[in-house]
Design a protein around this motif. Structure first.
Motif, PDB file in Angstrom:
ATOM      1  N   SER A   1       0.819  -1.217   0.000  1.00  0.00           N
ATOM      2  CA  SER A   1       0.000   0.000   0.000  1.00  0.00           C
ATOM      3  C   SER A   1       0.851   1.265   0.000  1.00  0.00           C
ATOM      4  CB  SER A   1      -0.939   0.018   1.207  1.00  0.00           C
ATOM      5  OG  SER A   1      -0.203   0.065   2.420  1.00  0.00           O
TER       6      SER A   1
ATOM      7  N   ARG B   1      -8.524  -8.500   2.594  1.00  0.00           N
ATOM      8  CA  ARG B   1      -7.621  -7.683   1.779  1.00  0.00           C
ATOM      9  C   ARG B   1      -7.331  -8.311   0.414  1.00  0.00           C
ATOM     10  NH1 ARG B   1      -3.250  -7.437   6.598  1.00  0.00           N
ATOM     11  NH2 ARG B   1      -3.707  -9.658   6.437  1.00  0.00           N
TER      12      ARG B   1
ATOM     13  N   TRP C   1      -7.411  -8.324  -2.972  1.00  0.00           N
ATOM     14  CA  TRP C   1      -7.776  -7.329  -3.975  1.00  0.00           C
ATOM     15  C   TRP C   1      -8.383  -7.962  -5.232  1.00  0.00           C
ATOM     16  CZ3 TRP C   1      -2.474  -8.156  -2.873  1.00  0.00           C
ATOM     17  CH2 TRP C   1      -1.739  -8.800  -3.878  1.00  0.00           C
TER      18      TRP C   1
ATOM     19  N   ARG D   1     -12.444   1.357  -5.091  1.00  0.00           N
ATOM     20  CA  ARG D   1     -11.568   2.221  -4.293  1.00  0.00           C
ATOM     21  C   ARG D   1     -10.893   1.435  -3.177  1.00  0.00           C
ATOM     22  NH1 ARG D   1     -15.774   7.344  -3.943  1.00  0.00           N
ATOM     23  NH2 ARG D   1     -15.048   8.463  -5.805  1.00  0.00           N
ATOM     24  N   ARG D   2     -11.645   0.530  -2.570  1.00  0.00           N
ATOM     25  CA  ARG D   2     -11.076  -0.302  -1.501  1.00  0.00           C
ATOM     26  C   ARG D   2      -9.964  -1.189  -2.056  1.00  0.00           C
ATOM     27  NH1 ARG D   2      -8.689  -1.241   2.893  1.00  0.00           N
ATOM     28  NH2 ARG D   2      -9.036  -3.286   3.845  1.00  0.00           N
TER      29      ARG D   2
ATOM     30  N   GLU E   1      -6.879   0.902  -2.590  1.00  0.00           N
ATOM     31  CA  GLU E   1      -6.196   1.232  -1.339  1.00  0.00           C
ATOM     32  C   GLU E   1      -5.249   0.111  -0.935  1.00  0.00           C
ATOM     33  OE1 GLU E   1      -9.109   1.926   1.628  1.00  0.00           O
ATOM     34  OE2 GLU E   1      -9.824   3.817   0.775  1.00  0.00           O
ATOM     35  N   ILE E   2      -5.686  -1.116  -1.141  1.00  0.00           N
ATOM     36  CA  ILE E   2      -4.874  -2.272  -0.757  1.00  0.00           C
ATOM     37  C   ILE E   2      -3.726  -2.473  -1.730  1.00  0.00           C
ATOM     38  CG2 ILE E   2      -4.906  -4.790  -0.454  1.00  0.00           C
ATOM     39  CD1 ILE E   2      -7.922  -4.431   0.299  1.00  0.00           C
TER      40      ILE E   2
ATOM     41  N   PRO F   1      -2.269  -0.305  -4.684  1.00  0.00           N
ATOM     42  CA  PRO F   1      -2.184   0.850  -5.585  1.00  0.00           C
ATOM     43  C   PRO F   1      -1.600   0.420  -6.934  1.00  0.00           C
ATOM     44  CG  PRO F   1      -1.245   1.355  -3.431  1.00  0.00           C
ATOM     45  CD  PRO F   1      -1.481  -0.114  -3.457  1.00  0.00           C
TER      46      PRO F   1
ATOM     47  N   GLU G   1      -8.239   1.431 -11.439  1.00  0.00           N
ATOM     48  CA  GLU G   1      -8.049   2.840 -11.777  1.00  0.00           C
ATOM     49  C   GLU G   1      -8.943   3.253 -12.937  1.00  0.00           C
ATOM     50  OE1 GLU G   1      -3.880   3.012 -12.567  1.00  0.00           O
ATOM     51  OE2 GLU G   1      -3.370   3.592 -10.517  1.00  0.00           O
TER      52      GLU G   1
END
Length: 216
Positions: free
Chosen positions: A69, A162, A164, A188-189, A192-193, A195, A201
């Motif tokens: 992160s 977590r 992703w 978005r979550r 966050e985990i 990037p 995105e």
């Protein structure tokens, strides 16, 4: 949020009321769940399992997630994410790991029936193994059976919040079923985990534009 969505997602999927989201969402892709196995495992097709205390594994994961992160360098993010995925793929059972490898090959060959047969055994043998549920969610998604995929995603995230890949898969299904606000929150979550998740995105950008009334 997950439980509410599950109440009507199966009916929506069965009725085939999935909206047209444009070329980028025409067909489900296994990469959306980040669930394909890493390069061919060692030891004659089996994943090499190291004996490690579960507490140590969790501590290592916590450290890796923190590194991920906070990483600005794409090369560092790639290295750390691969380390995390290797831990995800270790069920602690040679038998289950081999079944996972074979299921991965079946997914790549688009033999969804065989993949589901193998993964049904995986989740029975190791119900606490998050990646088994995630892999089965992927196959259901590839078959566009979104209701069953959501059920397995919920199990995955209950075991590893977590993850992703599972979050991205959830967000994609939410978007395909028309739940744009929930999808944006989930993407978005995931970002966050991890990037730098390109699919997250791009989806966030498109969903934010749509929310503002701009052409996507």
């Amino acid at each position: 949020m997950f439980a509410i969505l599950l109440l009507f997602a199966p009916a929506a999927a069965t009725a085939q009321t999935v909206p047209d989201l444009g070329p980028e969402a025409d067909m489900p892709s296994v990469e959306d769940f980040d669930a394909l196995p890493d390069p061919e495992p060692e030891a004659g097709g089996q994943v090499v399992v190291e004996d490690e205390d579960p507490t140590e594994t969790l501590s290592k994961l916590d450290s890796l997630y923190a590194d991920l992160s906070g990483a600005d360098d794409p090369a560092v993010r790639e290295r750390v994410s691969r380390d995390i995925r290797r831990i995800w793929m270790d069920s602690g059972s040679d038998t289950v790991n081999l079944l996972m490898v074979r299921a991965g090959h079946a997914i790549q060959a688009k033999d969804h029936g065989l993949a589901l047969d193998l993964l049904d055994v995986v989740v029975v043998l190791r119900p606490s193994f998050a990646e088994g549920w995630n892999r089965r969610a992927t196959v259901h998604y590839m078959k566009e059976d979104f209701g069953k995929s959501l059920v397995d995603i919920e199990r995955t995230l209950a075991l590893e919040p977590r993850h992703w890949g599972a979050l991205s898969g959830l967000a994609i299904i939410q978007r395909r079923l028309g739940f744009e606000n929930e999808s944006l929150e989930t993407f978005r979550r995931a970002l966050e985990i991890h990037p730098g998740l390109e699919n997250a995105e791009n989806a966030i950008e498109a969903l934010e534009k749509a929310a503002e009334g701009e052409p996507v």
